[in-house]
Scaffold this motif. Sequence first.
Motif, PDB file in Angstrom:
ATOM      1  N   LEU A 340     -39.096 -56.629  36.395  1.00 52.81           N
ATOM      2  CA  LEU A 340     -38.086 -56.080  37.295  1.00 52.81           C
ATOM      3  C   LEU A 340     -37.586 -54.728  36.805  1.00 52.81           C
ATOM      4  O   LEU A 340     -37.504 -53.770  37.586  1.00 52.81           O
ATOM      5  N   THR A 341     -37.246 -54.608  35.519  1.00 53.02           N
ATOM      6  CA  THR A 341     -36.732 -53.330  35.027  1.00 53.02           C
ATOM      7  C   THR A 341     -37.815 -52.254  35.048  1.00 53.02           C
ATOM      8  O   THR A 341     -37.517 -51.078  35.276  1.00 53.02           O
ATOM      9  N   SER A 342     -39.068 -52.644  34.836  1.00 58.23           N
ATOM     10  CA  SER A 342     -40.168 -51.689  34.966  1.00 58.23           C
ATOM     11  C   SER A 342     -40.243 -51.153  36.388  1.00 58.23           C
ATOM     12  O   SER A 342     -40.425 -49.952  36.620  1.00 58.23           O
ATOM     13  N   GLY A 343     -40.098 -52.065  37.360  1.00 57.73           N
ATOM     14  CA  GLY A 343     -40.102 -51.641  38.758  1.00 57.73           C
ATOM     15  C   GLY A 343     -38.897 -50.806  39.114  1.00 57.73           C
ATOM     16  O   GLY A 343     -39.008 -49.822  39.860  1.00 57.73           O
ATOM     17  N   MET A 344     -37.729 -51.141  38.564  1.00 59.05           N
ATOM     18  CA  MET A 344     -36.513 -50.392  38.875  1.00 59.05           C
ATOM     19  C   MET A 344     -36.615 -48.946  38.416  1.00 59.05           C
ATOM     20  O   MET A 344     -36.264 -48.019  39.152  1.00 59.05           O
ATOM     21  N   ILE A 345     -37.110 -48.720  37.193  1.00 60.80           N
ATOM     22  CA  ILE A 345     -37.204 -47.329  36.725  1.00 60.80           C
ATOM     23  C   ILE A 345     -38.333 -46.604  37.439  1.00 60.80           C
ATOM     24  O   ILE A 345     -38.218 -45.406  37.743  1.00 60.80           O
ATOM     25  N   SER A 346     -39.409 -47.298  37.773  1.00 58.09           N
ATOM     26  CA  SER A 346     -40.510 -46.659  38.492  1.00 58.09           C
ATOM     27  C   SER A 346     -40.066 -46.228  39.889  1.00 58.09           C
ATOM     28  O   SER A 346     -40.315 -45.088  40.316  1.00 58.09           O
ATOM     29  N   PHE A 347     -39.393 -47.119  40.610  1.00 60.52           N
ATOM     30  CA  PHE A 347     -38.923 -46.757  41.947  1.00 60.52           C
ATOM     31  C   PHE A 347     -37.809 -45.715  41.887  1.00 60.52           C
ATOM     32  O   PHE A 347     -37.661 -44.921  42.820  1.00 60.52           O
ATOM     33  N   ALA A 348     -37.033 -45.695  40.813  1.00 59.00           N
ATOM     34  CA  ALA A 348     -36.029 -44.651  40.667  1.00 59.00           C
ATOM     35  C   ALA A 348     -36.689 -43.277  40.580  1.00 59.00           C
ATOM     36  O   ALA A 348     -36.237 -42.316  41.226  1.00 59.00           O
ATOM     37  N   MET A 349     -37.766 -43.181  39.802  1.00 56.09           N
ATOM     38  CA  MET A 349     -38.473 -41.899  39.698  1.00 56.09           C
ATOM     39  C   MET A 349     -39.126 -41.537  41.030  1.00 56.09           C
ATOM     40  O   MET A 349     -39.159 -40.366  41.430  1.00 56.09           O
ATOM     41  N   ASP A 350     -39.629 -42.536  41.755  1.00 54.34           N
ATOM     42  CA  ASP A 350     -40.183 -42.296  43.092  1.00 54.34           C
ATOM     43  C   ASP A 350     -39.089 -41.798  44.038  1.00 54.34           C
ATOM     44  O   ASP A 350     -39.319 -40.907  44.864  1.00 54.34           O
ATOM     45  N   SER A 351     -37.890 -42.383  43.926  1.00 51.62           N
ATOM     46  CA  SER A 351     -36.774 -41.986  44.774  1.00 51.62           C
ATOM     47  C   SER A 351     -36.389 -40.531  44.524  1.00 51.62           C
ATOM     48  O   SER A 351     -36.146 -39.773  45.470  1.00 51.62           O
ATOM     49  N   LEU A 352     -36.329 -40.153  43.264  1.00 50.39           N
ATOM     50  CA  LEU A 352     -35.980 -38.769  42.931  1.00 50.39           C
ATOM     51  C   LEU A 352     -37.005 -37.811  43.521  1.00 50.39           C
ATOM     52  O   LEU A 352     -36.650 -36.772  44.097  1.00 50.39           O
ATOM     53  N   PHE A 353     -38.274 -38.165  43.409  1.00 50.01           N
ATOM     54  CA  PHE A 353     -39.349 -37.308  43.922  1.00 50.01           C
ATOM     55  C   PHE A 353     -39.288 -37.225  45.446  1.00 50.01           C
ATOM     56  O   PHE A 353     -39.506 -36.164  46.036  1.00 50.01           O
ATOM     57  N   ALA A 354     -38.971 -38.352  46.095  1.00 49.44           N
ATOM     58  CA  ALA A 354     -38.909 -38.384  47.562  1.00 49.44           C
ATOM     59  C   ALA A 354     -37.601 -37.816  48.097  1.00 49.44           C
ATOM     60  O   ALA A 354     -37.511 -37.471  49.281  1.00 49.44           O
ATOM     61  N   GLY A 355     -36.572 -37.751  47.246  1.00 50.27           N
ATOM     62  CA  GLY A 355     -35.276 -37.237  47.670  1.00 50.27           C
ATOM     63  C   GLY A 355     -34.515 -38.174  48.585  1.00 50.27           C
ATOM     64  O   GLY A 355     -33.720 -37.728  49.423  1.00 50.27           O
ATOM     65  N   LYS A 356     -34.704 -39.493  48.402  1.00 52.74           N
ATOM     66  CA  LYS A 356     -34.005 -40.447  49.266  1.00 52.74           C
ATOM     67  C   LYS A 356     -33.970 -41.818  48.610  1.00 52.74           C
ATOM     68  O   LYS A 356     -34.722 -42.108  47.662  1.00 52.74           O
TER      69      LYS A 356
END
Length: 377
Positions: A340-356
Amino acid sequence: MGESGKKLKVAVLVTEYRYNSHADVILGRLLGDFAYCPRVEVVSMYTDQVPDGDMSREAADRCGIPVCPSIAEAIRADHSGGPVDGVIIIAEHGNYPKNEKGQILYPRRRFLEETLAALDELGRAVPIFSDKHLAYTYRDSRWMYDEMKARGIPFMGGSSIPYADLVPALDLGRARSMKMILVISNGGLECYGFHAMEVLQSIAEFREGGETGVRSVELIRGGQGEVWEAMDRGEWPEDLLLHALSVYPDLPQVHPRTSEPDPAMYRIEYADGTKAFIIQFKRLHEHWAFAFRDREGRIAASRYDNDLDRPFSHFERLTRAIETFFLTRRPPQPPERTLLTSGMISFAMDSLFAGKKLETPELMIQYAAHPVLEGEE
């Protein structure tokens, strides 16, 4: 000791082994550094890179341990009379490229793939510890988790920070009715943001009913005072920030917006409605603190008192936990936390890149927390 009365044999696979690297403070302890008395025996090493200041060759010569040219050879450990009983993967640090999201492409999945291939050939399913998050993409993290689970391989991963003492001491049973939590973090967005996710989850998973998963993740880098403006609009809780700050003994008595105009912020929405915020400062403090509010409105706050210099006692506790895991084949926390924490930080970086903000149906991961196994030999 193993059933035969002999120490379990372990292979340690690292990206690099230099002073103050994770290999130094984990593998070094297992080789007797830091006045540490190991309960398992390192019989082979693999190093992916040999940087200036490399410590692996001297340590190998001193301890009579080969540095193997491949992961498969380290796991077969023919020189020791047979294959190893456990594998430690420390794919942290080293000269690796970054992707467009700013993530360092550490070869954690490759290390595990080669490990599993060697174990499959030997017909063995030994415990594996993999330092920090599983991989830099959730797809790879999920693959790693699923492949180990399919083989019945006991797995342990995650951050060293939750092994530090809580100051002030806090009964995490108070988190059972938690509805909102704020974590103070520092440093790089991914490498230290993962520590923040682990701090968050080490508390959040004690909610009544256990962990039910994460609905959405968002990361705002900051800039132009964006995070503070969101606070002024009531989008995140200033009172929890101030309570978390109160557990630091040496902070200047000014609001952090004065000294830290542009922090980053992670926003996590859990499936059960719990909300979490991580405020990541650049230089405010190097300890991770948190404050949470329960359903009655009561607030609790504490910080993980990790060492900021050698001997890094939280890494001693982590190393002890790794050894206990190998000896008992039971991880100190559910492997689903690391997924779960691996997914949380991965999606956080995806969110920053996507800007949303990103919806994360992939992270509807359910598990029940259990306490750290203490005193087990």
